[in-house]
Design a protein around this motif. Structure first.
Motif, mmCIF file in Angstrom:
data_model
loop_
_atom_site.group_PDB
_atom_site.id
_atom_site.type_symbol
_atom_site.label_atom_id
_atom_site.label_comp_id
_atom_site.label_asym_id
_atom_site.label_seq_id
_atom_site.Cartn_x
_atom_site.Cartn_y
_atom_site.Cartn_z
ATOM 1 N N ALA A 215 0.829 -1.205 0.000
ATOM 2 C CA ALA A 215 0.000 0.000 0.000
ATOM 3 C C ALA A 215 0.865 1.256 0.000
ATOM 4 C CB ALA A 215 -0.932 -0.011 1.206
ATOM 5 N N PHE A 216 1.938 1.256 0.799
ATOM 6 C CA PHE A 216 2.817 2.427 0.822
ATOM 7 C C PHE A 216 3.462 2.652 -0.538
ATOM 8 C CE2 PHE A 216 7.176 3.968 0.995
ATOM 9 C CZ PHE A 216 6.961 5.260 1.454
ATOM 10 N N SER A 220 2.866 6.150 -2.511
ATOM 11 C CA SER A 220 3.976 7.109 -2.567
ATOM 12 C C SER A 220 4.497 7.336 -3.979
ATOM 13 C CB SER A 220 5.121 6.615 -1.672
ATOM 14 O OG SER A 220 5.602 5.347 -2.116
ATOM 15 N N GLU A 221 3.904 6.687 -4.963
ATOM 16 C CA GLU A 221 4.364 6.894 -6.343
ATOM 17 C C GLU A 221 4.253 8.369 -6.726
ATOM 18 O OE1 GLU A 221 2.026 4.367 -8.768
ATOM 19 O OE2 GLU A 221 3.025 2.509 -8.151
ATOM 20 N N THR A 320 -7.674 12.610 13.762
ATOM 21 C CA THR A 320 -6.293 12.247 14.145
ATOM 22 C C THR A 320 -5.722 11.170 13.230
ATOM 23 O OG1 THR A 320 -7.091 10.593 15.727
ATOM 24 C CG2 THR A 320 -6.705 12.820 16.561
ATOM 25 N N GLY A 321 -6.501 10.745 12.231
ATOM 26 C CA GLY A 321 -5.972 9.733 11.331
ATOM 27 C C GLY A 321 -7.019 9.212 10.370
ATOM 28 N N TRP A 322 -6.653 8.119 9.695
ATOM 29 C CA TRP A 322 -7.511 7.481 8.700
ATOM 30 C C TRP A 322 -7.609 5.995 9.029
ATOM 31 C CZ3 TRP A 322 -4.421 11.546 7.976
ATOM 32 C CH2 TRP A 322 -4.864 12.614 7.190
ATOM 33 N N ARG A 337 -2.222 7.879 0.823
ATOM 34 C CA ARG A 337 -2.091 8.984 -0.134
ATOM 35 C C ARG A 337 -2.851 10.208 0.364
ATOM 36 N NH1 ARG A 337 1.080 9.588 -4.966
ATOM 37 N NH2 ARG A 337 0.234 11.407 -6.070
ATOM 38 N N SER A 338 -4.054 10.006 0.861
ATOM 39 C CA SER A 338 -4.839 11.128 1.393
ATOM 40 C C SER A 338 -4.122 11.791 2.560
ATOM 41 C CB SER A 338 -6.223 10.640 1.848
ATOM 42 O OG SER A 338 -6.974 10.162 0.765
ATOM 43 N N ALA A 339 -3.515 10.974 3.417
ATOM 44 C CA ALA A 339 -2.787 11.536 4.553
ATOM 45 C C ALA A 339 -1.619 12.379 4.085
ATOM 46 C CB ALA A 339 -2.295 10.400 5.454
#
Length: 379
Positions: A215-216, A220-221, A320-322, A337-339
């Motif tokens: 997922a990362f 991060s692409e 505070t997060g997703w 990606r949204s974060a």
């Protein structure tokens, strides 16, 4: 108040929540009963090793009968008997123990009946495996149900675990949710490295590290500077390294193996995002409420995780997060990606820190634990 902490193994550096109780509960007045002693006593406490004792001929002959009787009466054969029981009683008397805190439900099974015999109030702390995976062992739900009336009170790191127990008919009228917490005076935000991510934990099925990595890499692409540090060891470390190498992404992911707690704290302080894709393992094992997430929030990290166990009790989605559902790898990538592209990251980081101070300050949580124990014993 003189308390005895009952735990499976002493001393394990990674069990920071148990070690804090041993060192600090009621001003550091604890003794320890353990299943295995590892040769270190850093807190200079009186300790008793239940399993590291000689068994005489009489006890060996009596063992089948004693174990059978205990299984009938208590649902488990784990209880001490014979010389081991006499020595444990002598230890508790010599230490003038006024209360027992078994740090896992499975440990409470072994000591609650003896505590009742001696008139010592006994409490149990449920933390994860003991209220998830253990419930799939045929005798455990019944043994827990028989144990509950013997306990003066029950603690859990999350409401999720109490609900898990209740679904199997295991409840207690004096039950309290008290997370393990974090030392918010030591875990504090520092200057953040932009687009820095961190994953911490054993490289095992329950943590789903391969999902986190894939997922990362997708999220991060095209984001220059995005980087993931991975701290932890375990059976999935080799496949994780291979995944990153096959993707040619060694520049974006660094593996650090197992690290001391201080190194994790330093890394968290400068990290912007904490990633943890927790799932329910095939054997039913779940988290309770991950300490690493509480530590990350104290350091002002934004958490990207799953709607798993007690995590939604800590992470407020959108504030505070997703959070995504377990095994939703595509959704997890979108959340990362949204974060990393959110425009209000600084405000969310400040909110995460405030939540940690309000809900997860381990000094306040320890005081609450002590207060409940005192009030229960007094009552």
């Amino acid at each position: 108040m003189r308390i005895c902490i009952v735990t499976g193994e002493y001393h394990l550096p990674g069990e920071t929540f148990i070690n804090r109780h041993i060192q600090h509960i009621f001003g550091g007045a604890a003794a320890v009963v353990c299943g295995r002693y590892h040769g270190e006593n850093p807190y200079d406490v009186a300790w008793f090793n239940r399993r590291g004792r000689d068994t005489g001929l009489a006890d060996r002959l009596m063992m089948p009968l004693a174990v059978g009787i205990n299984r009938l009466r208590h649902g488990t054969g784990r209880l001490p008997f014979g010389q081991a029981k006499r020595e444990l009683k002598a230890f508790l008397k010599a230490q003038r123990i006024e209360g027992i805190l078994a740090e896992f439900g499975t440990q409470a099974l072994a000591v609650a009946p003896l505590a009742n015999e001696m008139g010592i109030p006994c409490f149990s702390y449920f933390r994860g495996t003991d209220a998830s995976k253990a419930l799939n062992q045929g005798n455990i739900p019944g043994a827990y149900a028989k144990m509950m009336p013997r306990l003066a009170g029950v603690f859990s790191v999350s409401q999720f675990l109490l609900d898990n127990l209740a679904a199997r008919g295991v409840t207690h009228p004096n039950a309290h949710v008290i997370p393990s917490g974090v030392n918010v005076r030591l875990f504090r935000p520092a200057e953040k490295r932009p687009l820095s991510c961190l994953a911490v934990g054993r490289m095992v099925e329950k943590k789903a590290p391969l999902v986190t990595l894939r997922a990362f890499l997708k999220a991060s692409e095209g984001l220059a500077g995005a980087h993931l540090d991975v701290i932890g060891d375990g059976p999935l470390l080799t496949p994780a390294r291979a995944l990153v190498a096959e993707a040619g992404a060694e520049a974006r992911v660094s593996f650090h193996g197992a690290q001391p707690h201080e190194a994790v704290r330093d890394r968290l302080a400068g990290t912007e995002f904490f990633l943890q894709h927790s799932i329910t393992a095939a054997n039913g094992n779940t988290e309770g409420l991950p300490t690493a997430i509480q530590e990350a929030m104290a350091c002002g990290c934004l958490t990207v995780s799953t709607r798993h166990a007690g995590i939604p009790e800590a992470v407020d989605e959108g504030r505070t997060g997703w959070l995504v559902d377990e095994h939703d790898e595509a959704g997890f990538a979108d959340a990362i990606r949204s974060a990393m592209t959110a425009g209000n990251r600084a405000a969310m980081a400040a909110e995460a820190r405030q939540v940690a101070e309000d809900r997860f300050d381990n000094q306040k949580l320890l005081e609450k634990l002590e207060r409940v124990i005192r009030e229960t014993v007094a009552g």
